[in-house]
Design a protein around this motif. Structure first.
Motif, short mmCIF file in Angstrom:
data_model
loop_
_atom_site.label_atom_id
_atom_site.label_comp_id
_atom_site.label_asym_id
_atom_site.label_seq_id
_atom_site.Cartn_x
_atom_site.Cartn_y
_atom_site.Cartn_z
N THR A 105 0.87 -1.18 0.00
CA THR A 105 0.00 0.00 0.00
C THR A 105 0.91 1.23 0.00
OG1 THR A 105 -0.13 0.08 2.42
CG2 THR A 105 -1.84 -1.18 1.27
N PHE A 106 0.35 2.35 -0.56
CA PHE A 106 1.15 3.55 -0.74
C PHE A 106 0.45 4.76 -0.14
CE2 PHE A 106 1.94 0.64 -4.26
CZ PHE A 106 3.33 0.57 -4.31
N SER A 107 1.27 5.64 0.40
CA SER A 107 0.81 6.96 0.86
C SER A 107 1.98 7.94 0.68
CB SER A 107 0.35 6.90 2.32
OG SER A 107 1.41 6.44 3.16
N TRP A 108 1.68 9.25 0.78
CA TRP A 108 2.71 10.28 0.60
C TRP A 108 2.68 11.26 1.76
CZ3 TRP A 108 6.13 11.22 -3.64
CH2 TRP A 108 6.07 10.24 -4.66
N ILE A 109 3.92 11.62 2.21
CA ILE A 109 4.08 12.65 3.25
C ILE A 109 4.35 13.98 2.55
CG2 ILE A 109 5.46 13.44 5.20
CD1 ILE A 109 6.06 10.50 5.82
N PHE A 110 3.64 15.01 3.01
CA PHE A 110 3.85 16.36 2.48
C PHE A 110 4.70 17.13 3.49
CE2 PHE A 110 2.08 20.80 1.89
CZ PHE A 110 2.84 21.09 0.75
N ASN A 111 5.93 17.45 3.09
CA ASN A 111 6.92 18.14 3.93
C ASN A 111 7.35 17.25 5.07
OD1 ASN A 111 7.09 20.44 2.31
ND2 ASN A 111 5.33 21.40 3.33
N GLU A 112 6.64 17.21 6.18
CA GLU A 112 7.11 16.45 7.34
C GLU A 112 6.02 15.51 7.86
OE1 GLU A 112 8.41 19.13 10.33
OE2 GLU A 112 10.13 19.89 9.19
N TYR A 113 6.46 14.37 8.41
CA TYR A 113 5.55 13.42 9.07
C TYR A 113 4.95 14.12 10.30
CZ TYR A 113 3.94 9.23 11.51
OH TYR A 113 3.18 8.29 12.15
N PRO A 114 3.68 13.97 10.63
CA PRO A 114 2.69 13.07 10.01
C PRO A 114 1.73 13.79 9.07
CG PRO A 114 1.90 13.70 12.15
CD PRO A 114 3.15 14.50 11.92
N SER A 115 2.22 14.74 8.30
CA SER A 115 1.36 15.45 7.37
C SER A 115 1.26 14.66 6.06
CB SER A 115 1.90 16.87 7.12
OG SER A 115 1.11 17.53 6.17
N PHE A 116 0.18 13.90 5.90
CA PHE A 116 -0.01 13.06 4.70
C PHE A 116 -0.87 13.79 3.68
CE2 PHE A 116 1.25 9.84 7.75
CZ PHE A 116 2.03 8.98 6.99
N VAL A 117 -0.62 13.48 2.42
CA VAL A 117 -1.42 14.05 1.33
C VAL A 117 -2.83 13.48 1.39
CG1 VAL A 117 -1.71 14.22 -1.18
CG2 VAL A 117 0.58 14.40 -0.15
N LYS A 118 -3.82 14.37 1.41
CA LYS A 118 -5.22 13.93 1.41
C LYS A 118 -5.72 13.87 -0.03
CE LYS A 118 -6.38 15.77 5.98
NZ LYS A 118 -7.25 16.69 6.73
N GLN A 119 -6.32 12.73 -0.38
CA GLN A 119 -6.81 12.55 -1.74
C GLN A 119 -8.17 13.24 -1.90
OE1 GLN A 119 -5.92 8.67 -3.72
NE2 GLN A 119 -5.71 7.94 -1.60
N ASP A 120 -8.35 13.89 -3.05
CA ASP A 120 -9.62 14.52 -3.39
C ASP A 120 -9.73 14.54 -4.90
OD1 ASP A 120 -7.83 16.50 -4.12
OD2 ASP A 120 -8.18 17.71 -2.31
N THR A 121 -10.59 15.38 -5.45
CA THR A 121 -10.76 15.41 -6.91
C THR A 121 -9.51 15.93 -7.61
OG1 THR A 121 -11.75 17.62 -6.72
CG2 THR A 121 -13.25 15.73 -6.72
#
Length: 1040
Positions: free
Chosen positions: A167-183
């Motif tokens: 499974t995959f996810s992405w951190i934006f700048n620093e943990y724990p700021s994860f990219v939230k998926q939307d349109t």
């Protein structure tokens, strides 16, 4: 006939070893239940998470089989047998395989368990061992990605080497700021890449891909990827560009969950929509998460297969991709081979069937090894295994393997090949065979033996010689044709093969044949008669006879069929039956079947039943006029007696059932098939039916014809009971009985009412168009009261006018009486009756007749409006009002009345009713009967304060309960009745006074008295109890 078994076809050494083993297993079977191996637990696939820190890593594959003797186990890895050695990392515990010190390069693969005992070997399903791991990212630094504002971008993840689902996810700048998926942002779970449809200034920063292994739960982070904005301007709008799309063909397993990804870059941000190319709407189970660009279909079935389309759209344009979901299913067995036990040299056929998509292919295994076809003896065709000329080497465990690219399923079956010395234990020859002289005989010889050997026959102690009458068939059975007395005796069948010999004997007895002496016949009877059908036979006296009768090939159950059939054959050799009260339905073929233990014969008789004709058919109605109709028909069966006449009946909606009609000709002969019905009513719907008659009687009627309506004509019938009178002032009321619908002769029926003053010359007429109307009122202010009119009522319909009825005289409405009665008097007769009298008015004056008087009365506490009304008819001058209350004051008025109404009321008078009569009945009634007298005594009744005094008593007596009673009055408490005492009497006693009659005593029953005298009393006990003791043991009974 000789059947040979060639032992050279077998390898003798193997045959005898297997034969000894089979015998040994047979001995063991007597002590315990032995059976072939059957898996109770099979291995399952294992995914082992690799832990670089672990030292003693191991797995265990489970395998367990039931069998006797206890199975032994072996294992295969990728088709090669594993041989555990000392110090090896493979070890067995029962059937379980333990693998320690795992090595992913050496131990990964496909494993199978083999279980064996003396019956053979079976192989388990395949189980795989795979290793799940996730290594670290190799790269520690990534170049920055430079884009314009409004442009789309794809950030690559590039996961490191691995095994197992991720499974995959992405951190934006620093943990724990994860990219939230939307349109606008999407993370693909297929590639791990991050997609931003339209970059905004807020997106600038460092992005780090996080990869997680779902088996090992290991998580690693890639190097950060900087995202920066270019300074050379903003990206303009452009149509969607699909970057994430699913394959052209996706294979989906039955019952699994499939997820399709679709995402597009574009400015403005595109919307994502899903649809099926065939236009079918999605079922409710489908989850369309448009924001994340994922279509999810759980529990995938055949109907979910098809082409799916993803559409990306914005204001600049539209783009789409298509892909096909292909349904597949692993094999599923629907027909399995079953354990078989076959004699040597026999044929074995096993069929194996499985469902699946793609269609499964089949292979067979024997004792754990693939079974290859061997010439024509062993063949495998579409899952069907056939082995001919079975030998002992074919014994073992067989497995059908059905498989496609999505899996395999196994089914086990055991084959036993048996050799048996001849044995008649379960198939002895019939000990006694009875056969008739001149008949045929078959003696079956069916010993159990394997291989099949030789069969021969003896009669007595001598070998049986074949002839043109005696033959030994190919299957070893004995057939003798045209049996004679000399064929009787003891027959023996002898069976032998390589392993022994056995015989079985039976006795043949020849009997005399059964002969029916009654010749075939044809019998002729009439309905209602009775007849005996004979069935006489000659037979062997040592045999019992059974007679069975059939009617038109259907068995006759005596006692049923309405009691028409009865057995009357009294002798042993007679099976006669009687048919009583024969009906037409009993005509047909009767068969007497006679059966013994050695033969059966039958004889038939035809029974002709003459009866009334059957119903005519095909009733047709033609040439219809207003009063006639032509009726034709086809004749029904004459039941063997010529038809002499036909009768026609008709019914209408207005008739009571079917009625005979008049015809031309008046008598319809038996050869005529048409007649004209006359004297019908116009404009009426008729049904006709026809009955046929012959010398025996009249038959059942035909089915009714279709309804036929006669034609219309002008009416002929005028209304009945024309009368009238009454009504209101200045009215002439005329009434009549409406003409019935069946006499109206047509549609548009109505009445013409004509009237004139008596003595006038001109008639006035009024049309009444409704056929149901029964009254006409003519109103004219010039009409004087009670004026005579001449009146006649005619009829008409759409076809024209009909006649008028006779002229009658009807008077116009009269005036109500104009004066009130005078000299009103009222007096109380009792507690419930008042007599009212008055002076009569002049009777029957020309304008104001008096038809009678109306009395109105009400209680003192009531209003006149609620008064009760009682009328007299005629010129009476008094009336009695009954049903009143005692000691009550009533007000009364009297009026005269006629058809116009009531006249003015008289003056009001009042009167008070007398006190009520005594409520207590006479008590202690005693009686004494002697000679022709009955003497009664009772206690005096005392009136209450609000009751009228007792002035006397009434004695009511009668001879039976339903006759009218005789009455005797007395003012004392005793009475003597001169009555014959040889009758039973019923007696009651009532007190009376000026208030009327009081309550009656209970009814006394004085029984018929044969002796000189008797006494008794009436008490208040139950009528079922003894009331008193009387002389000569007679009882006086009372009843309510």
């Amino acid at each position: 006939m000789w059947v040979y078994f060639d032992p050279t076809k077998l390898k003798m050494k193997l045959l005898w070893k297997l034969l000894v083993l089979q015998s040994l297993m047979g001995c063991l079977a007597e002590r315990s239940v032995i059976h072939s191996p059957v898996f109770s637990k099979q291995p399952g696939s294992i995914v082992f998470p690799v832990d670089s820190q672990g030292k003693n890593r191991e797995v265990v594959f489970s395998c367990e089989a039931q069998g006797s003797p206890t199975p032994l186990y072996r294992w295969k890895l990728n088709g090669t047998v594993i041989v555990p050695k000392s110090g090896s990392h493979y070890s067995l515990s029962g059937g379980n395989l333990r693998i320690s010190h795992l090595n992913k390069d050496q131990d990964a693969g496909t494993y199978q368990c083999l279980a064996s005992n003396s019956f053979g070997t079976i192989v388990s399903r395949e189980a795989s061992l795979t290793f799940a791991y996730l290594e670290n990212f190799k790269t520690h630094r990534r170049n920055s990605v430079s884009v314009r504002e409004g442009q789309g971008v794809v950030l690559l993840c590039g996961p490191p080497p691995h095994s197992g689902d991720l499974t995959f996810s992405w951190i934006f700048n620093e943990y724990p700021s994860f990219v939230k998926q939307d349109t606008r942002r999407f993370v693909s779970q297929e590639t791990g890449n991050l997609y931003i449809a339209k970059v905004e200034p807020s997106d600038v920063g460092n992005y780090t891909c996080v990869v997680t292994n779902t088996v090992t739960k290991t998580r690693v982070q890639g190097p950060p990827t900087p995202l920066v904005l270019r300074s050379d301007g903003i990206m303009g709008e452009y149509e969607p560009k699909i970057e994430v799309q699913f394959p052209e063909v996706v294979h989906v397993a039955k019952g699994s969950t499939v997820k399709l990804e679709c995402f597009a870059l574009g400015n403005p941000v595109p919307s994502i929509n899903w649809m099926r190319a065939d236009g079918i709407s999605f079922s409710r189970k489908v989850d369309m998460r448009k924001a994340s660009g994922v279509l999810e279909i759980p529990y995938f079935q055949q109907e979910d297969a098809g082409t799916y389309e993803c559409v990306a759209e914005n204001s600049r344009g539209r783009n789409s991709v298509k892909g096909k979901l292909s349904f597949y299913a692993p094999p599923h067995l629907i027909e399995k081979p079953q354990d078989a036990e076959k004699p040597i040299d026999d044929l074995l056929t096993w069929e194996c069937k499985a469902t699946g998509k793609p269609k499964p292919s089949y292979r067979w295994m024997k004792n754990g090894e693939n079974l290859e076809p061997v010439g024509e003896r062993i063949q495998v065709v579409n899952g069907v295994l056939s082995i001919s000329r079975l030998d002992l080497a074919d014994i073992g465990m067989y497995q059908c393997v059905a498989g496609n690219k999505h899996g395999e399923v196994y089914s086990n079956a055991e084959l036993k090949v048996i050799v048996v010395a001849p044995d008649f234990s379960f198939n002895q020859l019939r000990s006694q065979t009875l056969v008739k002289e001149g008949g045929d005989m078959l003696m079956e010889c069916r010993p159990k033996m394997s291989p099949w050997g030789e069969l021969s026959w003896r009669k007595g102690s001598e070998p049986l010689r074949e002839s043109d009458r005696v033959s030994i068939l190919e299957n070893g059975n004995l057939r003798i044709w045209n049996v004679t007395k000399s064929d009787a005796g003891v027959f023996t069948c002898v069976a032998s093969n390589l392993f022994g010999e056995a015989s079985s004997s039976g006795t043949v007895t020849v009997k005399e044949p059964t002969i029916i002496t009654t010749p075939p016949s044809t019998l002729d009877v009439t309905v209602g008669e009775s007849i005996v059908l004979p069935c006489q036979v000659m037979h062997d006296p040592s045999l019992e006879l059974k007679f069975t009768w059939f009617f038109n090939e259907q068995l006759i159950h005596f006692g049923n069929h309405g009691g028409f059939f009865e057995k009357v054959g009294g002798q042993h050799s007679a099976g006669d039956i009687m048919i009583r009260n024969i009906q037409s339905r009993h005509a047909g073929k009767y068969t007497c079947a006679v059966q013994t233990k050695v033969d059966s014969i039958s004889i038939a008789a035809d029974l002709i039943v003459r009866g009334p004709p059957g119903p005519p058919t095909n009733i047709q109605v033609e040439e219809i006029t207003d009063s006639t109709a032509s009726v034709s028909w086809r004749p029904g069966p004459d039941n063997h007696s010529p038809i002499t006449a036909y009768t026609i009946q008709a019914r209408t909606p207005f008739s009571l059932g079917w009625q005979a009609v008049t015809t031309v000709p008046e008598v319809v002969g038996g050869h005529q098939l048409t007649a004209t019905v006359i004297d019908l009513n116009p404009w009426v719907e008729y049904e006709f039916r026809v009955l046929a008659s012959n010398a025996i009687g009249t038959g059942e009627p035909s089915k009714p014809s279709k309804q036929a309506r006669t034609k219309e004509t002008s009416p002929k019938v005028t209304p009945a009971n024309v009368s009238g009178g009454g009504g209101s002032r200045s009215e002439l009321v005329i009434t009549w009985e409406p003409v019935p619908e069946e006499l109206q002769n047509g549609a548009g029926f109505g009445y013409v009412v004509a009237f004139q003053h008596q003595g006038a010359t001109n008639w006035m007429q009024a049309v009444v168009p409704s056929p149901e109307t029964s009254k006409y009122i003519f109103k004219n202010e010039s009409i004087q009261p009670f004026t005579p009119f001449h009146v006649k009522v005619g009829v008409f319909n759409n076809e024209g006018e009909g006649p008028f009825g006779p002229i009658i005289t009807i008077f116009s409405a009269e005036e109500e009486p104009g004066r009130a009665p005078t000299r009103i008097r009222a007096k109380s007769l009792s507690a419930s009756e008042i007599e009212v009298s008055w002076k009569a008015l002049p009777w029957n004056t020309s304008k104001r007749r008096v038809l009678g008087y109306e009395l109105r009365y009400w209680e003192k506490r009531e209003k006149e409006e609620t008064a009760s009304v009682q009328r007299t008819v005629g010129n009476h001058t008094s009336a009695i009002i009954r049903g009143l209350k005692g000691s009550n004051t009533y007000y009364i008025t009297v009026r005269a009345y006629n058809t116009a109404g009531t006249g003015p009321p008289s003056s009001t008078v009042n009167v008070t009713t007398k006190k009520p009569p005594p409520s207590q009945p006479p008590g202690k009634v005693m009686w004494n009967a002697s000679n022709s007298k009955i003497i009664l005594n009772w206690e005096q009744v005392k009136a209450l304060e609000n009751e009228s005094e007792v002035t006397g008593y009434k004695v009511l007596y009668k001879r039976n309960r339903h006759s009218r009673p005789s009455i005797m009055e007395t003012n004392t408490t005793s009475v003597e009745l001169s009555l014959p005492i040889d009758e039973e009497y019923f007696i009651q006693i009532k007190p009376f006074g000026e208030g009327g009659e009081g309550s009656s005593s209970r009814q006394i029953t004085i029984p018929r008295i044969p002796g000189p005298n008797a006494i008794g009393s009436a008490s208040k006990v139950s009528t079922l109890s003894a009331l008193s003791t009387i002389a000569l043991s007679f009882t006086a009974r009372t009843s309510l």
